[in-house]
Structures are given as C-alpha cells and as structure tokens.
Write a protein that holds these residues in place. Structure first.
Motif, PDB file in Angstrom:
ATOM      1  N   LYS A   1     -42.882  -9.486 -15.802  1.00 54.24           N
ATOM      2  CA  LYS A   1     -42.507  -9.567 -16.971  1.00 54.24           C
ATOM      3  C   LYS A   1     -41.146 -10.478 -16.790  1.00 54.24           C
ATOM      4  O   LYS A   1     -40.402 -10.342 -16.052  1.00 54.24           O
ATOM      5  CB  LYS A   1     -42.323  -8.539 -17.879  1.00 54.24           C
ATOM      6  CG  LYS A   1     -43.603  -7.794 -18.056  1.00 54.24           C
ATOM      7  CD  LYS A   1     -43.571  -6.601 -18.811  1.00 54.24           C
ATOM      8  CE  LYS A   1     -44.793  -5.641 -18.607  1.00 54.24           C
ATOM      9  NZ  LYS A   1     -44.400  -4.264 -19.129  1.00 54.24           N
ATOM     10  N   ALA A   2     -40.763 -11.349 -18.050  1.00 49.11           N
ATOM     11  CA  ALA A   2     -39.619 -12.044 -18.091  1.00 49.11           C
ATOM     12  C   ALA A   2     -38.631 -10.999 -18.634  1.00 49.11           C
ATOM     13  O   ALA A   2     -38.959 -10.571 -19.669  1.00 49.11           O
ATOM     14  CB  ALA A   2     -39.602 -13.475 -18.266  1.00 49.11           C
ATOM     15  N   PRO A   3     -37.402 -11.273 -18.347  1.00 47.01           N
ATOM     16  CA  PRO A   3     -36.630 -10.278 -19.156  1.00 47.01           C
ATOM     17  C   PRO A   3     -36.117 -11.447 -20.398  1.00 47.01           C
ATOM     18  O   PRO A   3     -36.446 -12.485 -20.412  1.00 47.01           O
ATOM     19  CB  PRO A   3     -35.134 -10.300 -18.163  1.00 47.01           C
ATOM     20  CG  PRO A   3     -35.211 -11.616 -17.313  1.00 47.01           C
ATOM     21  CD  PRO A   3     -36.699 -11.933 -17.071  1.00 47.01           C
TER      22      PRO A   3
ATOM     23  N   TRP B   1     -34.019  -6.048 -19.360  1.00 49.47           N
ATOM     24  CA  TRP B   1     -35.571  -5.966 -18.823  1.00 49.47           C
ATOM     25  C   TRP B   1     -36.435  -4.995 -19.659  1.00 49.47           C
ATOM     26  O   TRP B   1     -35.938  -3.888 -20.011  1.00 49.47           O
ATOM     27  CB  TRP B   1     -35.107  -5.337 -17.192  1.00 49.47           C
ATOM     28  CG  TRP B   1     -34.443  -6.416 -16.406  1.00 49.47           C
ATOM     29  CD1 TRP B   1     -33.159  -6.289 -16.444  1.00 49.47           C
ATOM     30  CD2 TRP B   1     -35.028  -7.363 -15.800  1.00 49.47           C
ATOM     31  NE1 TRP B   1     -32.889  -7.399 -15.378  1.00 49.47           N
ATOM     32  CE2 TRP B   1     -33.991  -8.245 -15.205  1.00 49.47           C
ATOM     33  CE3 TRP B   1     -36.369  -8.071 -15.759  1.00 49.47           C
ATOM     34  CZ2 TRP B   1     -34.374  -9.197 -14.391  1.00 49.47           C
ATOM     35  CZ3 TRP B   1     -36.479  -9.026 -14.953  1.00 49.47           C
ATOM     36  CH2 TRP B   1     -35.255  -9.598 -14.297  1.00 49.47           C
ATOM     37  N   PRO B   2     -37.550  -5.400 -20.011  1.00 52.10           N
ATOM     38  CA  PRO B   2     -38.591  -4.261 -20.464  1.00 52.10           C
ATOM     39  C   PRO B   2     -38.854  -3.180 -19.580  1.00 52.10           C
ATOM     40  O   PRO B   2     -39.321  -3.453 -18.523  1.00 52.10           O
ATOM     41  CB  PRO B   2     -39.762  -5.446 -20.930  1.00 52.10           C
ATOM     42  CG  PRO B   2     -39.553  -6.324 -19.770  1.00 52.10           C
ATOM     43  CD  PRO B   2     -38.151  -6.457 -19.429  1.00 52.10           C
ATOM     44  N   PHE B   3     -38.950  -2.081 -20.223  1.00 53.61           N
ATOM     45  CA  PHE B   3     -39.422  -1.037 -19.472  1.00 53.61           C
ATOM     46  C   PHE B   3     -40.329  -0.193 -20.273  1.00 53.61           C
ATOM     47  O   PHE B   3     -40.561   1.212 -19.808  1.00 53.61           O
ATOM     48  CB  PHE B   3     -38.046  -0.015 -18.975  1.00 53.61           C
ATOM     49  CG  PHE B   3     -37.352  -0.331 -18.029  1.00 53.61           C
ATOM     50  CD1 PHE B   3     -37.744   0.325 -16.623  1.00 53.61           C
ATOM     51  CD2 PHE B   3     -36.437  -1.515 -17.840  1.00 53.61           C
ATOM     52  CE1 PHE B   3     -37.072  -0.265 -15.546  1.00 53.61           C
ATOM     53  CE2 PHE B   3     -35.815  -1.875 -16.819  1.00 53.61           C
ATOM     54  CZ  PHE B   3     -36.120  -1.329 -15.487  1.00 53.61           C
ATOM     55  N   GLN B   4     -40.902  -0.858 -21.128  1.00 54.66           N
ATOM     56  CA  GLN B   4     -42.322   0.007 -21.626  1.00 54.66           C
ATOM     57  C   GLN B   4     -43.431  -0.201 -20.848  1.00 54.66           C
ATOM     58  O   GLN B   4     -43.495  -1.060 -19.844  1.00 54.66           O
ATOM     59  CB  GLN B   4     -42.787  -1.034 -23.026  1.00 54.66           C
ATOM     60  CG  GLN B   4     -41.769  -1.215 -24.115  1.00 54.66           C
ATOM     61  CD  GLN B   4     -41.071  -2.691 -23.701  1.00 54.66           C
ATOM     62  OE1 GLN B   4     -40.917  -3.075 -22.437  1.00 54.66           O
ATOM     63  NE2 GLN B   4     -40.503  -3.035 -24.649  1.00 54.66           N
ATOM     64  N   GLY B   5     -44.189   0.999 -20.749  1.00 53.93           N
ATOM     65  CA  GLY B   5     -45.527   0.984 -19.974  1.00 53.93           C
ATOM     66  C   GLY B   5     -44.854   0.943 -18.444  1.00 53.93           C
ATOM     67  O   GLY B   5     -44.400   1.943 -17.989  1.00 53.93           O
TER      68      GLY B   5
ATOM     69  N   MET C   1     -39.435  -3.093  -8.159  1.00 53.26           N
ATOM     70  CA  MET C   1     -39.194  -4.059  -9.015  1.00 53.26           C
ATOM     71  C   MET C   1     -37.976  -4.907  -8.663  1.00 53.26           C
ATOM     72  O   MET C   1     -37.157  -4.207  -8.215  1.00 53.26           O
ATOM     73  CB  MET C   1     -39.094  -3.383 -10.303  1.00 53.26           C
ATOM     74  CG  MET C   1     -39.965  -2.505 -10.835  1.00 53.26           C
ATOM     75  SD  MET C   1     -39.487  -1.509 -12.416  1.00 53.26           S
ATOM     76  CE  MET C   1     -38.756  -0.421 -11.381  1.00 53.26           C
ATOM     77  N   ARG C   2     -38.559  -6.131  -8.280  1.00 53.41           N
ATOM     78  CA  ARG C   2     -37.348  -6.992  -7.996  1.00 53.41           C
ATOM     79  C   ARG C   2     -36.865  -7.797  -8.964  1.00 53.41           C
ATOM     80  O   ARG C   2     -37.616  -8.679  -9.626  1.00 53.41           O
ATOM     81  CB  ARG C   2     -37.798  -7.899  -6.870  1.00 53.41           C
ATOM     82  CG  ARG C   2     -38.323  -7.109  -5.617  1.00 53.41           C
ATOM     83  CD  ARG C   2     -38.931  -8.035  -4.610  1.00 53.41           C
ATOM     84  NE  ARG C   2     -37.712  -8.830  -4.045  1.00 53.41           N
ATOM     85  CZ  ARG C   2     -37.832  -9.743  -3.074  1.00 53.41           C
ATOM     86  NH1 ARG C   2     -39.158  -9.896  -2.545  1.00 53.41           N
ATOM     87  NH2 ARG C   2     -37.033 -10.603  -2.577  1.00 53.41           N
TER      88      ARG C   2
END
Lengths: 340, 320
Positions: A257-259, A247-251, A215-216
């Motif tokens: 995805k955008a933060p 930052w989203p860490f679901q799934g 993830m960048r």
C-alpha cells in the motif's frame, strides 16, 4: 474531534518558553509540562511556574521516555532517573563506569528499560532488574503494550525479549543497521528506522502456523527518527521527508500500500506527534516551523513560523489533547493551548 | 563549513603512543575544550565530562564492501554530542590499535547527520620508530593506518639509531609520501602540527610536492600498499578526466585508500582539486592559477594491489 476551522494560524495561542538548551523530549508527567534538556536538567511546570531541576549535571541528558505519571531520563553520567509531577528526581540505576545511556523506554504499566552498548536492562514496576547482553549495540528500545516484552533494535535486525523468562530472545532478522523501534498498540507490528534511510516492519504471527511477514518502507531522503501512532493504532506517522509520511496499519499492514503524505513543505519533518484523540498530526520541521495537519481533509494550521537555527526536536500532547508542548535545538520552546 | 565541529582521528598500532599524545593535547594550556571519544576508559589523565567510551562498531551499509562501511557508534556519539554545542570546540576520536581508519573517515561523508554538523579535520597516525617495520610485516592494520594518515608522528625516536630512523622513515614514505611527518620522543610536538589541519578541505589541499613525483624514488620496498603519483605537464580534458576518475574509484575503490590531485582543466583559469577516500570522491574548482605557476596536473594514489601502469596510462589519456 477538535475543531480546526479558521483562524488559519494558532501562533497567538502559543506561550513562548526559554529552555536554554537543546530540548530532548517534551512530556507531561502527572499532567505537568516537562522539557528534558541536553544540559542535564528538566524544566518542569506551567509557564510562569517553571523550575529547572538538575538531574544529570555536566555530563548531560541524552535520552528520555515517559509514562502518564513519570518522565524517565538517561544521561552521560551513566544514570537512569525518574521524575514525577512533584519534581523530586529518583535514581533508578547508576552504571559504575558512568557509560552513556544509549536508549530508554517505558511501558504504560510502569516498566522501564535502558541500554548501555550491548547490554539491555529491564526494570519492572517493583524495581526488579533483568539484564541481557546482545551481540551488537542496542540502538533503540520499545515495550510491548502489556509491559512484559521488549523489542530491541540493533545491527541486522531486532530482538524480542521477555525479561522475566529464561527464554532467549526471538530474533527478527533484516540486514542493515536498525536505529529506533516502535510497537503498534495491538502488539502485532514491530517497526524500526534504519541507517539506510528506510523503515522496516515485521508483522508477528497471530497463530503458530503463520510466518513473520516483512514490510519495507523506503524512499526517505533522511533518517526517520520520530514515529507516532494514531490514537486508534491504524496509522503510523513518520519524520525524515519533506512531508509527514503516514503508513496504514489497518488489517494486514502497509505491505503493497502507498503511504499518505501530509504537510508538504520545503523543509524536512524532524518530529511528529499524533493527537491523542483525533486524526490530527503535529509536525515539527527542521526549519523551526510547526504545523497541525488534519488527515481527513488535509487542512493545515501554523502553530510556529519557521525560525532560523531552531529546528523542532520535541513535541508532546497532553492527555486531553488540548495542549501541545514543543522544544527546539536552540533551547527555544513553547506551549500551544488550542482555542476551545 | 565554518560552524562545523572539527574532528581529529588518532590512530596508531598498539603501544605507539596514542594515549601519550592525547594526554599531551588535553593538558596543554591552549584554552580549547575537547570532547574525546576513546576506546578505553581510564587511561586519560584529565577529568572531563565529555570523555565518551566507544565500542568501534562497524556497520556494513550495502553489500559489505569496505567502501560502504561506517562506524555506528561514532554516528550515535556525535549525534549525542551535537546536542550540547557550545560545550566544546572540537572532537578527538582515539581508535584502538587494531582499527581500520576507513570506516571512521567514511562516516563523515556517508552519514548526512554527521556530515552536516562535523567535519573530518585529519587522520593522525602515531608510529613506533622501533617496532613499526616489524608491524608493517605482520599487521595489515598498521599498514592501513600509515597509508591513511594526513599526519604521521614517528615516535620513540630515542630508541633507534639515526640510520634505523632514516630506514623506517623511508619505509613510511614508500607507503605514504603525502602525509606530513614529524619525528618525536614521547609525542612532544606543537599541538598545531596535529590539530586544525583541514586535511580534507579542498581549499586547503596543499600543493602536491614535486618530490613525490620522482620516479624510481620509492621502489626499493616490496609493500603491497604503496603510493604512486603522476604529473602531466599541462592541461587535462575534464570530459575525459571526470569519467575516468569516477570509473577508477568505483571499480578499484576497495583498493584505493586515499587519492588527491590538483589539475589544470583546459580553458579553465581556476585549479581543480580533488580528494577521495575509497569510493567517496570530492572535487571542486579552487583558486586561480597564479601567473608565476606552471599549469601542470598532478595526482597521487595510495592503495593496495594497484596496477601502476594501468593507472598511469589512464591518467595520461586524459591529457588535453
């Protein structure tokens, strides 16, 4: 969920403290407020009852980490010490050459790790030491939640090490200089901050057939040196921009995805701390301001007005989430008690 | 910039006398407090809480080009020291004899956290009068250290004859004509000649001595690192000069170690000064040209494998 209805300012609920030196960390060992200070001391106790406990002397206190019961500090004297609510410091380690302790990390289970240059030492809750030598300086350390494995951020990647096995560490490669490292509560994600003004993340395989995914997370105008996970592990709040970047860490994590952004101001976010039970973030800025930001409706409350030369350098919620301890680069500090 | 902590970088090949100089600085009664970053503990004869060991870790930031390298250990140590502001007045960084000064210098320009709080004051190189000529033949590091210096301390002059000393100074001047040079034994010189030089401060870049500009003066040494300086007797056109210098440092930045210049821009009453380290370029308008000064535009380049004729043509094409 705590209530963030008006008043729009919480500043009258802050008790001012004078720590007298750059605040490295704000923590609550055994439920007692503690400020780790660059002059080598820890200021421990509730307002009015504070004591200064000198730990590292003139060589200074460089790094700190905490467990629910203890504050662990590393100093310029080559010592790693721990301090509980009673204020009796205990020495965990002393480097014979007195080299700087570059990083320190604690696990919820009471394990401690520290680094001096390329050498990382892990100390379990029974005091057994294990050491590993890396090919470059260990810049940041983080324990996996169970306390058996350590992530080490270094030049060109991160290494995952089981101190109690003979297995060589697993190397996660990504070109560049990695600084701090953090692990998600479920142990699936390893995130580092980078000299190159970005975060890098690795999603570890859940099964042997999967591969590590990258993830960048880039676009920061400054280094992101403060991370905080939400209580449910779904979000990672980060510093380094003129807003808190979340930052989203679901799934599968934040790839593609955008933060979210919260608390946009004309100042840089220097510290972030998620509330221990709600989607509320305490954000400290380099102009000295502190805001409480609620993710669900973007509402904002001021906890400290901007104060020249007093950038926020430490934030720490207590276990209940009713108190926020903070400290600043000029030695100013304070304790916010949320109105009930 | 006044509240930024000045940082002096001490370089010099193995055995030239860096530690002697460092101990001399620390033991003199100057009333100043120094934080010292050293590569080897135990050689400093002074008790000081703020002596920090460094491991000279070079980070390549982008594609591994020399222009994008910084010293990771310095970033970390300066970050740690800056939390103890008020405990010291200045920082001295001692490098190993084999260190390249470029990543050290670039750290102050490329890392924002460091650049916001500390400023590079000068690169000081200690050279061994007896052995420098030999080292320049077999050690590229020694040559880099001379080329990069703002101050050169030609030490151990008692071990050579006056003729040998003149010869080694001429060799140094062929590589770096712009540095201040001091001849010493046991690094005995006033501390003020070493510290607080402001060598990277545009306001303090001194006039580039016309001596350096004498053509044919330094041609007798076949060095791969050499200096070249040019003078336009009159103004240059900023619309031509700026793109030219930017292109030159971008394209040849790996080979240009240092550059400096003082220019007269057309229709501009103030002097324009610039200085650079590899690809990093800093320039600004400075004081007015005085009435008794002739408006001339001068530039000095120190580097490796530079095509003198190409740079000369490029510079002269910017004349107004």
């Amino acid at each position: 969920m705590i209530s963030l209805a008006p008043p729009a300012s919480l500043t009258q609920h802050v008790t001012q403290l004078d720590a007298g030196s750059h605040v490295i960390a704000a923590a609550w060992p055994g439920g007692v407020p503690a400020l780790a200070l660059a002059d080598g001391a820890v200021m421990l106790g509730l307002p009015g009852l504070q004591r200064r406990i000198d730990i590292h002397g003139g060589a200074g206190l460089l790094v700190a980490a905490s467990t629910p019961g203890r504050l662990v500090t590393g100093g310029g004297d080559g010592r790693v010490c721990s301090l509980g609510a009673t204020g009796e410091p205990a020495e965990i380690h002393r480097d014979p050459k007195g080299s700087w302790i570059d990083a320190v990390a604690t696990s919820p289970t009471g394990s401690v790790a520290w680094s001096i240059g390329k050498r990382v030492t892990a100390c379990d809750d029974k005091g057994r030491l294990k050491t590993i030598e890396l090919s470059s300086t260990a810049q940041g350390l983080a324990w996996f939640p169970k306390g058996y494995r350590i992530a080490i951020a270094h030049y060109n990647g991160a290494s995952l090490w089981f101190p109690n096995t003979q297995t060589p560490p697993e190397f996660l490669e990504w070109k560049g200089a990695h600084l701090d490292v953090s692990i998600s509560a479920d142990g699936r994600f390893v995130v580092t901050s980078m000299q190159e003004l970005a975060l890098h993340g690795w999603r570890l395989p859940a099964k042997p057939t999967e591969k590590v995914a990258h993830m960048r997370m880039s676009g920061y105008p400054a280094k992101s040196r403060s991370f905080s996970w939400s209580h449910d592990g779904m979000w990672l709040a980060t510093s380094g921009a003129d807003a808190v970047i979340i930052w989203p860490f679901q799934g599968d994590g934040p790839m593609g995805k955008a933060p979210r952004e919260c608390g946009v101001r004309r100042a840089r976010v220097s510290q972030v701390a998620f509330h221990p039970g709600a989607y509320v973030i305490a954000a400290g800025y380099d102009d000295g301001c502190i805001m409480l930001l609620r993710m669900t409706d973007a509402s904002e409350l001021v906890a400290r007005h901007a104060t020249r030369g007093s950038a926020i350098t430490a934030l720490g919620w207590d276990k209940t989430g009713k108190h926020l301890l903070f400290g600043c680069e000029d030695g100013a500090a304070g304790l916010l008690a949320l109105p009930t | 910039m006044s509240d930024k902590i000045p940082v002096t970088v001490l370089t010099g090949y193995l055995g030239a006398g860096k530690t002697t100089l460092l101990n001399r600085i620390l033991s003199e009664p100057h009333g100043k407090r120094y934080a010292v970053i050293v590569n080897e503990f135990g050689e400093i004869g002074i008790d000081n809480d703020l002596v920090v060991g460094a491991d000279e870790e070079v980070f390549e930031m982008n594609n591994g080009c020399i222009c994008c390298t910084v010293r990771g250990d310095l970033i970390r140590i300066i970050d740690g020291l800056m939390k103890r502001k008020g405990k010291f007045d200045a920082i001295i960084v001692e490098t190993t004899g084999l260190a390249d000064p470029a990543p050290v210098a670039q750290t102050f320009f490329m890392d924002q956290d460091v650049g916001d709080r500390a400023r590079l004051d000068a690169v000081v190189t200690v050279a061994d009068a007896k052995w420098l000529t030999e080292r320049l033949k077999d050690a590229p590091e020694a040559k880099n250290q001379i080329a990069f210096a703002d101050v050169i301390i030609l030490n151990k002059t008692d071990l050579v004859t006056p003729a040998e000393l003149d010869a080694v100074e001429a060799t140094i001047r062929a590589i770096n004509p712009a540095a201040k040079l001091h001849r010493t034994t046991r690094c005995a010189l006033p501390i003020a000649d070493v510290l607080d030089r402001n060598a990277f401060d545009l306001d303090r870049i001194l006039d580039i001595e016309p001596d350096f500009l004498e053509e044919g003066h330094h041609h007798h040494h076949a060095e791969d690192i050499r200096s070249m300086s040019f003078e336009i007797r009159g103004d240059v056109d900023p619309d031509k000069f700026m793109p030219w210098i930017q292109d030159l440092t971008q394209l040849k930045g790996g080979d240009i170690l240092r550059c400096k210049g003082i220019l007269a821009f057309r229709n501009e009453p103030k002097r324009f000064v610039f200085q650079g380290v590899h690809m990093i370029l800093d320039g600004d308008l400075q004081r007015d040209w005085r009435k008794d000064e002739t408006r001339v535009s001068r530039a000095v380049f120190i580097g490796r494998n530079l095509d003198r004729e190409e740079i000369r043509k490029g510079f002269f094409a910017t004349a107004a």
